[in-house]
Design an enzyme around this catalytic site. Structure first.
Site, short mmCIF file in Angstrom:
data_model
loop_
_atom_site.label_atom_id
_atom_site.label_comp_id
_atom_site.label_asym_id
_atom_site.label_seq_id
_atom_site.Cartn_x
_atom_site.Cartn_y
_atom_site.Cartn_z
N ASP A 169 -8.38 51.22 64.14
CA ASP A 169 -8.22 51.71 62.77
C ASP A 169 -7.23 52.87 62.77
O ASP A 169 -7.28 53.75 63.62
CB ASP A 169 -9.57 52.16 62.20
CG ASP A 169 -9.53 52.30 60.69
OD1 ASP A 169 -10.18 51.50 60.00
OD2 ASP A 169 -8.85 53.24 60.20
N HIS A 188 -12.82 42.31 56.94
CA HIS A 188 -12.74 43.02 58.21
C HIS A 188 -14.11 43.58 58.57
O HIS A 188 -14.89 43.94 57.70
CB HIS A 188 -11.69 44.14 58.19
CG HIS A 188 -11.82 45.08 57.02
ND1 HIS A 188 -11.37 44.76 55.77
CD2 HIS A 188 -12.34 46.31 56.92
CE1 HIS A 188 -11.61 45.76 54.94
NE2 HIS A 188 -12.21 46.72 55.61
N CYS A 210 -0.59 41.29 51.56
CA CYS A 210 -1.79 41.83 52.21
C CYS A 210 -1.41 42.55 53.50
O CYS A 210 -0.74 41.99 54.37
CB CYS A 210 -2.75 40.67 52.50
SG CYS A 210 -4.14 41.12 53.53
N HIS A 251 -15.72 46.64 60.72
CA HIS A 251 -15.52 47.90 61.44
C HIS A 251 -16.48 47.91 62.64
O HIS A 251 -17.66 47.60 62.49
CB HIS A 251 -15.91 49.09 60.57
CG HIS A 251 -15.11 49.26 59.32
ND1 HIS A 251 -14.09 50.19 59.21
CD2 HIS A 251 -15.18 48.66 58.11
CE1 HIS A 251 -13.59 50.15 57.97
NE2 HIS A 251 -14.23 49.24 57.28
N HIS A 269 -8.92 42.15 52.65
CA HIS A 269 -8.86 41.10 53.66
C HIS A 269 -10.08 41.37 54.55
O HIS A 269 -10.20 42.47 55.11
CB HIS A 269 -7.54 41.19 54.45
CG HIS A 269 -7.37 40.17 55.55
ND1 HIS A 269 -6.24 39.38 55.65
CD2 HIS A 269 -8.16 39.85 56.61
CE1 HIS A 269 -6.33 38.60 56.71
NE2 HIS A 269 -7.50 38.87 57.32
N CYS A 299 -2.80 40.68 56.62
CA CYS A 299 -2.04 39.47 56.91
C CYS A 299 -0.73 39.83 57.60
O CYS A 299 -0.29 39.15 58.54
CB CYS A 299 -1.75 38.69 55.63
SG CYS A 299 -3.14 37.71 55.03
N THR A 341 -11.14 49.07 50.65
CA THR A 341 -9.78 49.46 50.30
C THR A 341 -8.74 48.41 50.69
O THR A 341 -7.66 48.39 50.12
CB THR A 341 -9.40 50.80 50.97
OG1 THR A 341 -9.55 50.67 52.38
CG2 THR A 341 -10.28 51.93 50.46
P1 AMP Z 1 -12.34 49.43 54.06
O1 AMP Z 1 -12.43 50.77 53.40
O2 AMP Z 1 -13.66 48.90 54.54
O3 AMP Z 1 -11.56 48.43 53.23
O4 AMP Z 1 -11.53 49.69 55.40
C1 AMP Z 1 -10.15 49.54 55.51
C2 AMP Z 1 -9.77 50.24 56.78
O5 AMP Z 1 -8.46 49.83 57.12
C3 AMP Z 1 -9.75 51.76 56.68
O6 AMP Z 1 -10.64 52.31 57.65
C4 AMP Z 1 -8.28 52.12 56.99
O7 AMP Z 1 -8.15 53.29 57.75
C5 AMP Z 1 -7.82 50.90 57.76
N1 AMP Z 1 -6.38 50.63 57.69
C6 AMP Z 1 -5.59 50.57 56.59
N2 AMP Z 1 -4.32 50.28 56.93
C7 AMP Z 1 -4.31 50.15 58.28
C8 AMP Z 1 -3.29 49.86 59.25
N3 AMP Z 1 -2.02 49.63 58.88
N4 AMP Z 1 -3.64 49.81 60.54
C9 AMP Z 1 -4.92 50.03 60.93
N5 AMP Z 1 -5.93 50.30 60.08
C10 AMP Z 1 -5.63 50.37 58.77
ZN ZN Z 2 -4.78 39.07 54.21
#
Ligand code: AMP
Ligand code: ZN
Length: 115
Positions: free
Chosen positions: A32, A101, A6, A103, A99, A9, A96
Site C-alpha cells: 500500500d 482489494h 481504474c 488489505h 476495484h 487495473c 476509495t
Molecule cells: P480503500 O480505502 O479500502 O479503498 O483502500 C484503498 C487503498 O489503496 C488505500 O489504502 C490507498 O493507500 C491505496 N492506494 C491507492 N493508490 C495506490 C497506489 N497507486 N499504490 C498502492 N496503493 C494505493
Molecule cells: Zn480495476
C-alpha cells in the site's frame, strides 16, 4: 476486464508502478502506498470487480484462491504474530478505490483498529 480509468487495473497492466509482493495469473499483491501498519499489503484480482458487494457464485474459485494467496503471503512475510484482512465496500465503508482489494495489515496490535 480492464477499466482504463481504474488505478488498480492500471497497476495490473504495469501502467502505474507498484511494489509487488506476489503475482500469478489471477491476482496481484503489492505494498500500500500509504501504509497504515508496519506491513500493509493489498491483494487484488486482476479482473476489474468493483468491490466484494459485486461478488456472485462465478467468483467463488477466485476468492478462494485469493485467500490461499493471502495465507502464503503471510507465511512468506513472516507475519507469525498475526495479521488482519479487510475489504471495504462502498461509501460508508470508506472505499476509495473501486476495484476489489483485500488489505493485509500486520506489525502492531490492532484490537480496536479500523482501516
Ligand atoms: P480503500 O480505502 O479500502 O479503498 O483502500 C484503498 C487503498 O489503496 C488505500 O489504502 C490507498 O493507500 C491505496 N492506494 C491507492 N493508490 C495506490 C497506489 N497507486 N499504490 C498502492 N496503493 C494505493
Ligand atoms: Zn480495476
Amino acid at each position: 476486464m480492464f477499466d482504463p480509468n481504474c488505478i488498480f487495473c492500471n497497476i495490473v497492466e504495469g501502467e502505474i508502478p507498484s511494489t509487488k509482493v506476489y503475482e500469478d495469473d489471477m491476482c496481484l499483491a503489492f505494498r500500500d502506498i500509504n501504509p497504515l501498519a508496519p506491513t500493509h499489503v493489498l491483494v487484488i484480482p486482476k479482473t476489474h470487480i468493483e468491490s466484494c458487494a459485486e461478488l456472485t457464485e462465478e467468483h467463488e474459485a477466485l476468492i478462494g484462491h485469493i485467500f490461499t494467496v493471502i495465507a502464503k503471503i503471510a507465511r512468506d512475510l513472516g507475519l507469525d504474530n498475526g495479521f488482519r484482512v479487510v475489504s471495504n465496500a462502498g461509501l460508508e465503508a470508506g472505499q476509495t478505490v473501486p476495484h476489489l482489494h483485500f488489505h493485509i495489515l500486520a506489525g502492531r496490535p490492532m484490537s480496536a483498529k479500523m482501516v
